[in-house]
Design a protein around this motif. Structure first.
Motif, PDB file in Angstrom:
ATOM      1  N   UNK A 161       0.849  -1.190   0.000  1.00  0.00           N
ATOM      2  CA  UNK A 161       0.000   0.000   0.000  1.00  0.00           C
ATOM      3  C   UNK A 161       0.890   1.247   0.000  1.00  0.00           C
ATOM      4  N   UNK A 162       0.877   1.992  -1.104  1.00  0.00           N
ATOM      5  CA  UNK A 162       1.728   3.176  -1.245  1.00  0.00           C
ATOM      6  C   UNK A 162       0.973   4.405  -0.772  1.00  0.00           C
ATOM      7  N   UNK A 163       1.621   5.191   0.070  1.00  0.00           N
ATOM      8  CA  UNK A 163       1.009   6.413   0.605  1.00  0.00           C
ATOM      9  C   UNK A 163       2.106   7.471   0.705  1.00  0.00           C
ATOM     10  N   UNK A 164       1.950   8.569  -0.021  1.00  0.00           N
ATOM     11  CA  UNK A 164       3.046   9.524  -0.158  1.00  0.00           C
ATOM     12  C   UNK A 164       3.023  10.684   0.833  1.00  0.00           C
ATOM     13  N   UNK A 165       1.939  10.867   1.565  1.00  0.00           N
ATOM     14  CA  UNK A 165       1.895  11.952   2.552  1.00  0.00           C
ATOM     15  C   UNK A 165       1.266  11.437   3.837  1.00  0.00           C
ATOM     16  N   UNK A 166       1.389  12.218   4.892  1.00  0.00           N
ATOM     17  CA  UNK A 166       1.000  11.761   6.223  1.00  0.00           C
ATOM     18  C   UNK A 166      -0.487  11.451   6.310  1.00  0.00           C
ATOM     19  N   UNK A 167      -1.317  12.247   5.641  1.00  0.00           N
ATOM     20  CA  UNK A 167      -2.755  11.991   5.678  1.00  0.00           C
ATOM     21  C   UNK A 167      -3.091  10.660   5.023  1.00  0.00           C
ATOM     22  N   UNK A 168      -2.456  10.391   3.890  1.00  0.00           N
ATOM     23  CA  UNK A 168      -2.718   9.147   3.166  1.00  0.00           C
ATOM     24  C   UNK A 168      -2.193   7.946   3.951  1.00  0.00           C
ATOM     25  N   UNK A 169      -1.026   8.105   4.581  1.00  0.00           N
ATOM     26  CA  UNK A 169      -0.493   6.998   5.388  1.00  0.00           C
ATOM     27  C   UNK A 169      -1.465   6.655   6.508  1.00  0.00           C
ATOM     28  N   UNK A 170      -1.932   7.675   7.208  1.00  0.00           N
ATOM     29  CA  UNK A 170      -2.872   7.454   8.312  1.00  0.00           C
ATOM     30  C   UNK A 170      -4.138   6.770   7.813  1.00  0.00           C
ATOM     31  N   UNK A 171      -4.634   7.205   6.655  1.00  0.00           N
ATOM     32  CA  UNK A 171      -5.843   6.621   6.083  1.00  0.00           C
ATOM     33  C   UNK A 171      -5.625   5.155   5.719  1.00  0.00           C
ATOM     34  N   UNK A 172      -4.474   4.857   5.112  1.00  0.00           N
ATOM     35  CA  UNK A 172      -4.184   3.482   4.707  1.00  0.00           C
ATOM     36  C   UNK A 172      -4.009   2.571   5.911  1.00  0.00           C
ATOM     37  N   UNK A 173      -3.380   3.073   6.962  1.00  0.00           N
ATOM     38  CA  UNK A 173      -3.220   2.274   8.183  1.00  0.00           C
ATOM     39  C   UNK A 173      -4.582   1.873   8.723  1.00  0.00           C
ATOM     40  N   UNK A 174      -5.479   2.840   8.847  1.00  0.00           N
ATOM     41  CA  UNK A 174      -6.806   2.545   9.378  1.00  0.00           C
ATOM     42  C   UNK A 174      -7.579   1.599   8.458  1.00  0.00           C
ATOM     43  N   UNK A 175      -7.361   1.747   7.153  1.00  0.00           N
ATOM     44  CA  UNK A 175      -8.052   0.888   6.192  1.00  0.00           C
ATOM     45  C   UNK A 175      -7.612  -0.559   6.340  1.00  0.00           C
ATOM     46  N   UNK A 176      -6.288  -0.809   6.349  1.00  0.00           N
ATOM     47  CA  UNK A 176      -5.807  -2.196   6.381  1.00  0.00           C
ATOM     48  C   UNK A 176      -6.057  -2.843   7.739  1.00  0.00           C
ATOM     49  N   UNK A 177      -6.047  -2.040   8.804  1.00  0.00           N
ATOM     50  CA  UNK A 177      -6.332  -2.587  10.123  1.00  0.00           C
ATOM     51  C   UNK A 177      -7.780  -3.072  10.199  1.00  0.00           C
ATOM     52  N   UNK A 178      -8.648  -2.409   9.460  1.00  0.00           N
ATOM     53  CA  UNK A 178     -10.061  -2.776   9.481  1.00  0.00           C
ATOM     54  C   UNK A 178     -10.412  -3.927   8.551  1.00  0.00           C
ATOM     55  N   UNK A 179      -9.438  -4.444   7.785  1.00  0.00           N
ATOM     56  CA  UNK A 179      -9.691  -5.523   6.852  1.00  0.00           C
ATOM     57  C   UNK A 179      -9.044  -6.818   7.324  1.00  0.00           C
ATOM     58  N   UNK A 180      -9.613  -7.939   6.947  1.00  0.00           N
ATOM     59  CA  UNK A 180      -8.986  -9.240   7.199  1.00  0.00           C
ATOM     60  C   UNK A 180      -8.020  -9.531   6.050  1.00  0.00           C
ATOM     61  N   UNK A 181      -6.756  -9.844   6.340  1.00  0.00           N
ATOM     62  CA  UNK A 181      -5.778 -10.075   5.267  1.00  0.00           C
ATOM     63  C   UNK A 181      -6.183 -11.199   4.318  1.00  0.00           C
TER      64      UNK A 181
END
Length: 215
Positions: A161-181
């Motif tokens: 998951x590529x995220x180039x700025x702090x807002x996107x990183x935070x969003x991606x973290x919350x997204x993947x944490x909420x998903x089952x791998x």
């Protein structure tokens, strides 16, 4: 350059390196990714956002601390010792001091590979904030355990998951944490970075070189 001119083949870790080799050296590189043999893992509660690396400005650990400030509901672990070089110890101490002021951050300092492995067993997501990377071994450690990775560098892996700025990183973290791998990260690791697969690719390359020399 003279040494590269004399070799029969060049191996690259990712597509970006293949393109760079073609652009700067005028030669095609063989893409063979790095590999990793995961140790036996114990059952652990996966409840950490993990960062592993040298504490160096190019790794930007301060971004992880900013993420911890933005996401106080999550628990973060910063693993790494001071890099070598002038001013690096002071930089390291500054990072540790800032981490100590955050209740949701644990800063371990330097750990050996064997000591780091259990932290991956407890990770829910691995975050990488580097300016540049080839293919971090930490990604392989994560994918082998079916742990998602979020980072600021494109390493050519479709599961990253590529995220180039702090807002996107935070969003991606919350997204993947909420998903089952669902096994997709582990499956990608086994097909691409397992020792068996990488050795198979090297074997094929060596066979081709031998045939070429014999022709």
């Amino acid at each position: 350059s003279r040494g590269l001119d004399a070799v029969d083949a060049i191996v690259a870790q990712n597509e970006a390196q293949v393109r760079s080799c073609r652009s700067h050296l005028g030669r095609d590189a063989v893409l063979i990714p790095s590999c990793y043999e995961p140790p036996p893992t114990g059952a652990s509660e996966k409840d950490r956002v993990l960062w592993v690396g040298r504490i160096h400005p190019s790794k930007r650990p301060e971004l992880l601390l900013e993420l911890a400030e933005r996401l106080p509901q999550l628990r973060f672990v910063l693993v790494g010792g001071a890099a070598q070089g002038e001013g690096m110890q002071a930089y390291y101490e500054g990072v540790r001091a800032r981490a100590a002021r955050l209740a949701n951050v644990e800063c371990t300092g330097f750990l050996t590979l064997a000591e780091v492995e259990p932290w991956f067993d407890r990770a829910r997501v691995l975050v990488n904030t580097s300016v540049f990377e080839g293919m971090p071994n930490t990604f392989l450690q994560a994918w082998a355990r079916d742990i998602p990775t979020v980072g600021t560098v494109d390493v050519g892996a479709p599961v990253h998951h590529i995220a180039m700025d702090i807002e996107k990183i935070a969003s991606e973290i919350q997204k993947v944490i909420g998903e089952a791998p669902g096994g997709k990260y582990r499956s990608y690791f086994e097909k691409t970075h397992s020792c068996a697969e990488v050795m198979r690719r090297y074997g094929r390359l060596f066979d081709e070189l031998v045939e070429r020399k014999a022709a």
